[in-house]
Design a protein around this motif. Structure first.
Motif, PDB file in Angstrom:
ATOM      1  N   TYR A 192      22.737 120.619  76.921  1.00  0.00           N
ATOM      2  CA  TYR A 192      23.995 119.874  76.829  1.00  0.00           C
ATOM      3  C   TYR A 192      25.074 120.578  77.652  1.00  0.00           C
ATOM      4  O   TYR A 192      25.441 121.696  77.315  1.00  0.00           O
ATOM      5  N   PRO A 193      25.522 119.951  78.746  1.00  0.00           N
ATOM      6  CA  PRO A 193      25.065 118.636  79.240  1.00  0.00           C
ATOM      7  C   PRO A 193      23.704 118.757  79.921  1.00  0.00           C
ATOM      8  O   PRO A 193      23.238 119.860  80.209  1.00  0.00           O
ATOM      9  N   ASN A 236      24.750 110.475  74.258  1.00  0.00           N
ATOM     10  CA  ASN A 236      26.122 110.762  74.667  1.00  0.00           C
ATOM     11  C   ASN A 236      27.003 110.379  73.477  1.00  0.00           C
ATOM     12  O   ASN A 236      26.504 110.251  72.364  1.00  0.00           O
ATOM     13  N   LYS A 237      28.279 110.214  73.655  1.00  0.00           N
ATOM     14  CA  LYS A 237      29.155 109.958  72.500  1.00  0.00           C
ATOM     15  C   LYS A 237      29.011 108.556  71.935  1.00  0.00           C
ATOM     16  O   LYS A 237      29.397 108.308  70.796  1.00  0.00           O
ATOM     17  N   GLU A 238      28.440 107.641  72.713  1.00  0.00           N
ATOM     18  CA  GLU A 238      28.366 106.246  72.282  1.00  0.00           C
ATOM     19  C   GLU A 238      26.961 105.765  71.950  1.00  0.00           C
ATOM     20  O   GLU A 238      26.796 104.838  71.168  1.00  0.00           O
ATOM     21  N   VAL A 263      28.824 114.891  68.636  1.00  0.00           N
ATOM     22  CA  VAL A 263      28.304 113.523  68.618  1.00  0.00           C
ATOM     23  C   VAL A 263      27.727 113.277  67.229  1.00  0.00           C
ATOM     24  O   VAL A 263      27.312 114.214  66.545  1.00  0.00           O
ATOM     25  N   PHE A 306      22.663 106.015  80.349  1.00  0.00           N
ATOM     26  CA  PHE A 306      23.698 106.855  79.797  1.00  0.00           C
ATOM     27  C   PHE A 306      24.695 107.289  80.860  1.00  0.00           C
ATOM     28  O   PHE A 306      24.380 107.372  82.036  1.00  0.00           O
ATOM     29  N   SER A 307      25.911 107.613  80.418  1.00  0.00           N
ATOM     30  CA  SER A 307      26.904 108.151  81.342  1.00  0.00           C
ATOM     31  C   SER A 307      26.556 109.592  81.662  1.00  0.00           C
ATOM     32  O   SER A 307      25.602 110.150  81.146  1.00  0.00           O
ATOM     33  N   GLN A 308      27.353 110.253  82.508  1.00  0.00           N
ATOM     34  CA  GLN A 308      27.032 111.586  82.975  1.00  0.00           C
ATOM     35  C   GLN A 308      27.094 112.635  81.872  1.00  0.00           C
ATOM     36  O   GLN A 308      26.308 113.572  81.872  1.00  0.00           O
ATOM     37  N   SER A 309      28.024 112.520  80.937  1.00  0.00           N
ATOM     38  CA  SER A 309      28.185 113.546  79.904  1.00  0.00           C
ATOM     39  C   SER A 309      27.209 113.293  78.761  1.00  0.00           C
ATOM     40  O   SER A 309      27.572 112.822  77.698  1.00  0.00           O
ATOM     41  N   LYS A 310      25.954 113.607  78.991  1.00  0.00           N
ATOM     42  CA  LYS A 310      24.929 113.369  77.985  1.00  0.00           C
ATOM     43  C   LYS A 310      24.163 114.651  77.713  1.00  0.00           C
ATOM     44  O   LYS A 310      24.288 115.653  78.424  1.00  0.00           O
ATOM     45  N   GLY A 311      23.393 114.635  76.666  1.00  0.00           N
ATOM     46  CA  GLY A 311      22.581 115.781  76.304  1.00  0.00           C
ATOM     47  C   GLY A 311      21.220 115.329  75.833  1.00  0.00           C
ATOM     48  O   GLY A 311      20.974 114.138  75.613  1.00  0.00           O
TER      49      GLY A 311
END
Length: 202
Positions: free
Chosen positions: A182-183, A37-39, A149, A5-10
């Protein structure tokens, strides 16, 4: 096959009640979590390491015909039950535990949600109520747009906010909210061991 995952995850932690266990006096109350994350999102439950050893080992453990284990009525394994969802790839991977670990690919499951004006607080989050029919059951979900999300536990998705609670009419399947970060700085990576052909998705 590996995804990170990228950095902006929860990460959101759930309890998961299966087959109306509390109302029937059966202790099938699992721990679960969703990393997102968003994706992308990764959901796991029924995993040995998420449960206390004394809870799993209160009674004898035996193998079932699918390669998992039954302990005190609980279906647990080292890997647990997993679902990985990729919005970009429009795909979902389900983990099926047989004699070996197998992942089955399918299109993202879709729910035709109807959002209501009813609200409810879960901790500090205000959630809206949504309903949908999915695989023969009527479900109610509570989601918060404060975490924008479109994911939830298991295969639930498609709402304009993170799903914190979801259950069917009879509460045979019930995911309830525990906490969320989150994050989060959780560094977990997602690794798929194998994909199978001919298996039906769960």
């Amino acid at each position: 096959m590996s995804y990170s995952f990228s950095q902006s995850k929860g990460i959101v932690y759930y309890g998961y009640l299966e087959f109306g266990s509390k109302s029937k006096g059966i202790d099938l109350d699992y721990n679960a979590y969703l990393l997102f994350n968003k994706e992308k999102a990764y959901y796991v439950t029924c995993k040995d390491s998420l449960e206390k050893a004394e809870k799993i080992n209160k009674t004898s453990i035996s193998s079932n015909e699918k390669g998992g284990s039954i302990a005190n009525g609980m279906k647990v394994s080292a890997q647990g039950d997993q679902v990985f969802t990729s919005l970009k790839g429009k795909t979902m991977w389900s983990h099926l535990y047989r004699v070996e670990h197998i992942y089955v690919q399918e299109p993202i499951a879709l729910q035709n949600w109807k959002i209501t004006n009813e609200t409810k607080k879960f901790g500090k989050f205000t959630c809206k109520k949504a309903t949908a029919k999915f695989r023969g059951r009527d479900y109610t979900a509570w989601f918060t747009s404060e975490i924008p999300v479109s994911f939830g536990p298991w295969k639930f998705n498609g709402l304009p906010g993170l799903i914190l609670e979801v259950y069917d009419t009879d509460k045979d399947f019930y995911w309830y909210f525990k906490s969320v970060e989150y994050p989060t700085k959780n560094a977990e990576e997602i690794t798929f061991l194998k994909k199978a052909k001919g298996d039906k998705p769960i």
